[in-house]
Design an enzyme around this catalytic site. Structure first.
Site, PDB file in Angstrom:
ATOM      1  CE1 TYR A 123      -2.969  -3.085   0.330  1.00 15.75           C
ATOM      2  CE2 TYR A 123      -3.582  -2.396   2.537  1.00 15.75           C
ATOM      3  CZ  TYR A 123      -3.707  -3.274   1.474  1.00 15.75           C
ATOM      4  OH  TYR A 123      -4.575  -4.335   1.578  1.00 15.75           O
ATOM      5  CG  HIS A 177      -0.981  -8.808   0.327  1.00 12.48           C
ATOM      6  ND1 HIS A 177      -0.597  -7.491   0.420  1.00 12.48           N
ATOM      7  CD2 HIS A 177      -2.307  -8.760   0.012  1.00 12.48           C
ATOM      8  CE1 HIS A 177      -1.624  -6.704   0.170  1.00 12.48           C
ATOM      9  NE2 HIS A 177      -2.676  -7.447  -0.082  1.00 12.48           N
TER      10      HIS A 177
HETATM   11  N1  LIG Z   1      -5.741  -8.738   1.653  1.00 14.05           N
HETATM   12  C1  LIG Z   1      -6.066  -8.233   0.473  1.00 14.05           C
HETATM   13  O1  LIG Z   1      -5.697  -8.755  -0.586  1.00 14.05           O
HETATM   14  C2  LIG Z   1      -6.915  -6.997   0.413  1.00 14.05           C
HETATM   15  C3  LIG Z   1      -7.534  -6.645  -0.794  1.00 14.05           C
HETATM   16  C4  LIG Z   1      -8.339  -5.517  -0.805  1.00 14.05           C
HETATM   17  C5  LIG Z   1      -8.499  -4.759   0.356  1.00 14.05           C
HETATM   18  N2  LIG Z   1      -7.853  -5.105   1.513  1.00 14.05           N
HETATM   19  C6  LIG Z   1      -8.004  -4.328   2.770  1.00 14.05           C
HETATM   20  O2  LIG Z   1      -9.385  -4.153   3.035  1.00 14.05           O
HETATM   21  C7  LIG Z   1      -9.670  -2.763   3.174  1.00 14.05           C
HETATM   22  C8  LIG Z   1     -11.100  -2.459   2.757  1.00 14.05           C
HETATM   23  O3  LIG Z   1     -11.357  -2.837   1.421  1.00 14.05           O
HETATM   24  P1  LIG Z   1     -11.434  -1.796   0.217  1.00 14.05           P
HETATM   25  O4  LIG Z   1     -10.672  -0.576   0.539  1.00 14.05           O
HETATM   26  O5  LIG Z   1     -11.037  -2.561  -0.992  1.00 14.05           O
HETATM   27  O6  LIG Z   1     -12.999  -1.509   0.028  1.00 14.05           O
HETATM   28  P2  LIG Z   1     -14.261  -1.169   0.990  1.00 14.05           P
HETATM   29  O7  LIG Z   1     -13.809  -0.873   2.371  1.00 14.05           O
HETATM   30  O8  LIG Z   1     -15.267  -2.221   0.745  1.00 14.05           O
HETATM   31  O9  LIG Z   1     -14.828   0.133   0.290  1.00 14.05           O
HETATM   32  C9  LIG Z   1     -14.148   1.337   0.294  1.00 14.05           C
HETATM   33  C10 LIG Z   1     -15.001   2.330  -0.490  1.00 14.05           C
HETATM   34  O10 LIG Z   1     -16.228   2.526   0.218  1.00 14.05           O
HETATM   35  C11 LIG Z   1     -16.459   3.920   0.389  1.00 14.05           C
HETATM   36  N3  LIG Z   1     -17.103   4.133   1.689  1.00 14.05           N
HETATM   37  C12 LIG Z   1     -16.610   3.869   2.917  1.00 14.05           C
HETATM   38  N4  LIG Z   1     -17.481   4.201   3.888  1.00 14.05           N
HETATM   39  C13 LIG Z   1     -18.564   4.705   3.245  1.00 14.05           C
HETATM   40  C14 LIG Z   1     -19.803   5.244   3.686  1.00 14.05           C
HETATM   41  N5  LIG Z   1     -20.118   5.332   4.986  1.00 14.05           N
HETATM   42  N6  LIG Z   1     -20.683   5.693   2.748  1.00 14.05           N
HETATM   43  C15 LIG Z   1     -20.389   5.608   1.429  1.00 14.05           C
HETATM   44  N7  LIG Z   1     -19.237   5.107   0.954  1.00 14.05           N
HETATM   45  C16 LIG Z   1     -18.329   4.661   1.847  1.00 14.05           C
HETATM   46  C17 LIG Z   1     -15.089   4.549   0.330  1.00 14.05           C
HETATM   47  O11 LIG Z   1     -15.183   5.863  -0.203  1.00 14.05           O
HETATM   48  P3  LIG Z   1     -14.661   7.159   0.652  1.00 14.05           P
HETATM   49  O12 LIG Z   1     -13.190   6.962   0.863  1.00 14.05           O
HETATM   50  O13 LIG Z   1     -15.004   8.268  -0.287  1.00 14.05           O
HETATM   51  O14 LIG Z   1     -15.449   7.161   1.915  1.00 14.05           O
HETATM   52  C18 LIG Z   1     -14.346   3.650  -0.635  1.00 14.05           C
HETATM   53  O15 LIG Z   1     -14.536   4.072  -1.977  1.00 14.05           O
HETATM   54  C19 LIG Z   1      -8.591  -2.117   2.282  1.00 14.05           C
HETATM   55  O16 LIG Z   1      -8.488  -0.737   2.508  1.00 14.05           O
HETATM   56  C20 LIG Z   1      -7.390  -2.928   2.685  1.00 14.05           C
HETATM   57  O17 LIG Z   1      -6.900  -2.506   3.955  1.00 14.05           O
HETATM   58  C21 LIG Z   1      -7.079  -6.240   1.552  1.00 14.05           C
END
Ligand SMILES: NC(=O)c1ccc[n+]([C@@H]2O[C@H](COP(=O)([O-])OP(=O)(O)OC[C@H]3O[C@@H](n4cnc5c(N)ncnc54)[C@H](OP(=O)(O)O)[C@@H]3O)[C@@H](O)[C@H]2O)c1
Length: 278
Positions: free
Chosen positions: A51, A109
């Site tokens: 990241y 990862h």
């Molecule tokens: N291990 C892996 O391979 C892997 C893969 C993917 C992700 N991850 C981890 O999981 C975490 C979460 O997954 P993600 O970032 O992919 O997606 P997510 O948390 O499902 O979604 C993030 C999106 O949702 C929006 N959001 C958040 N709260 C909101 C609300 N209250 N109302 C409306 N929209 C909202 C955010 O926009 P705003 O920023 O505009 O609020 C952002 O665009 C990552 O950040 C990372 O740490 C791990």
């Protein structure tokens, strides 16, 4: 928001059920969001060497004034660094960037079929025994790989971090994790924002005075699945965390569970040569 969020116990680890995801958060935005989240009561931060924000996560942690031992910090090693001794070096480099002497959880990862899993797990266990990580775990491991990893690892694995949200049926891999005492950590728990507009989630939310996002996160947390939603908006941190003051009925849980469908997966990437999910 309450100072302490509920936690799940998994093979000796106690993992807060709510964490902050930090993928794509960079620079000052990242440091500020981490600082604010911790001030608001979040006690779990998820990052990864991929990241490119471990420095800022560490900055936010120190700026928050929250004691180090109150925060559960996870980072992840990228598969191109799985061959020992590169893995040990990657873990040390992450710690330097974070400005920490140990992380609470260090994850592989993505699976990397180019490096024997036994060697990678051997190196990961060594890193744990050297005191660089309190706990170790895996991410994006399929059922077969969960079975293999739990057999091969000399130290307990405490979680499998996988894509998990109502639009994707992860029953089989969740069951495999439970069989071996691993916590399930749900990444992309909001399906990258898709949950916001879902008709069923909105409707159930209306009944509880909650948003679709809160219902979505509650559905996971109510199954003891750890959630790590990401936001770069400080004003969303508090509402994303307000999921412990209501409960979904069995019928609501089932209605949300029925939203899963083929093609519901959001993250279609797989590290080169890693097994495909579907
Ligand atoms: N291990 C892996 O391979 C892997 C893969 C993917 C992700 N991850 C981890 O999981 C975490 C979460 O997954 P993600 O970032 O992919 O997606 P997510 O948390 O499902 O979604 C993030 C999106 O949702 C929006 N959001 C958040 N709260 C909101 C609300 N209250 N109302 C409306 N929209 C909202 C955010 O926009 P705003 O920023 O505009 O609020 C952002 O665009 C990552 O950040 C990372 O740490 C791990």
């Amino acid at each position: 928001m309450a100072d302490v969020t509920p936690a799940v116990d998994a093979n000796g680890a106690r993992i807060p059920l709510l964490g902050l995801g930090t993928w794509e958060l960079r620079g000052r935005t990242c440091a500020r969001i981490v600082e604010q989240a911790l001030r608001l009561g979040y006690r779990h931060i998820d990052t990864a060497e991929l990241y490119d924000n471990e420095r800022e996560v560490g900055d936010g942690l120190r700026a928050s004034g929250v004691a180090r031992d109150e925060v559960f910090v996870t980072t992840k090693i990228w598969p191109s660094h799985f061959a020992p001794p590169r893995l040990e070096r990657a873990a040390k480099e992450s710690l330097v960037r974070l400005g920490l002497s140990e992380v609470d959880l260090l994850l592989l990862h993505w699976p990397n079929p180019q490096v024997p899993l036994a060697e990678t797990l051997g190196a990961l266990c060594k890193v744990k025994r050297a005191g660089l990580a309190r706990h170790i775990g895996i991410s994006n491991f399929t059922v077969a790989l969960v079975e293999e990893a739990t057999k091969l690892s000399a130290e307990p694995l405490v979680c499998n971090q996988i894509e998990c949200h109502p639009f994707l049926d992860q029953t089989k891999v969740v069951a495999a994790c439970r069989r071996h005492g691993l916590a399930v950590v749900a990444y992309t728990p909001l399906a990258r924002g898709r949950a916001v507009r879902d008709r069923v989630l909105v409707e159930i939310g209306r009944h509880h005075g909650k948003s679709a996002v809160q219902v979505c996160l509650r559905w996971l947390a109510q199954q003891d699945v750890v959630v790590i939603p990401r936001t770069e908006k400080i004003e969303r941190l508090e509402s994303n965390a307000a999921i412990f003051d209501f409960a979904l009925s069995d019928d609501e849980m089932a209605r949300i569970g029925a939203l899963a469908h083929r093609g519901g997966r959001v993250v279609n990437y797989a590290y080169s040569g890693a097994p495909e999910w579907d």
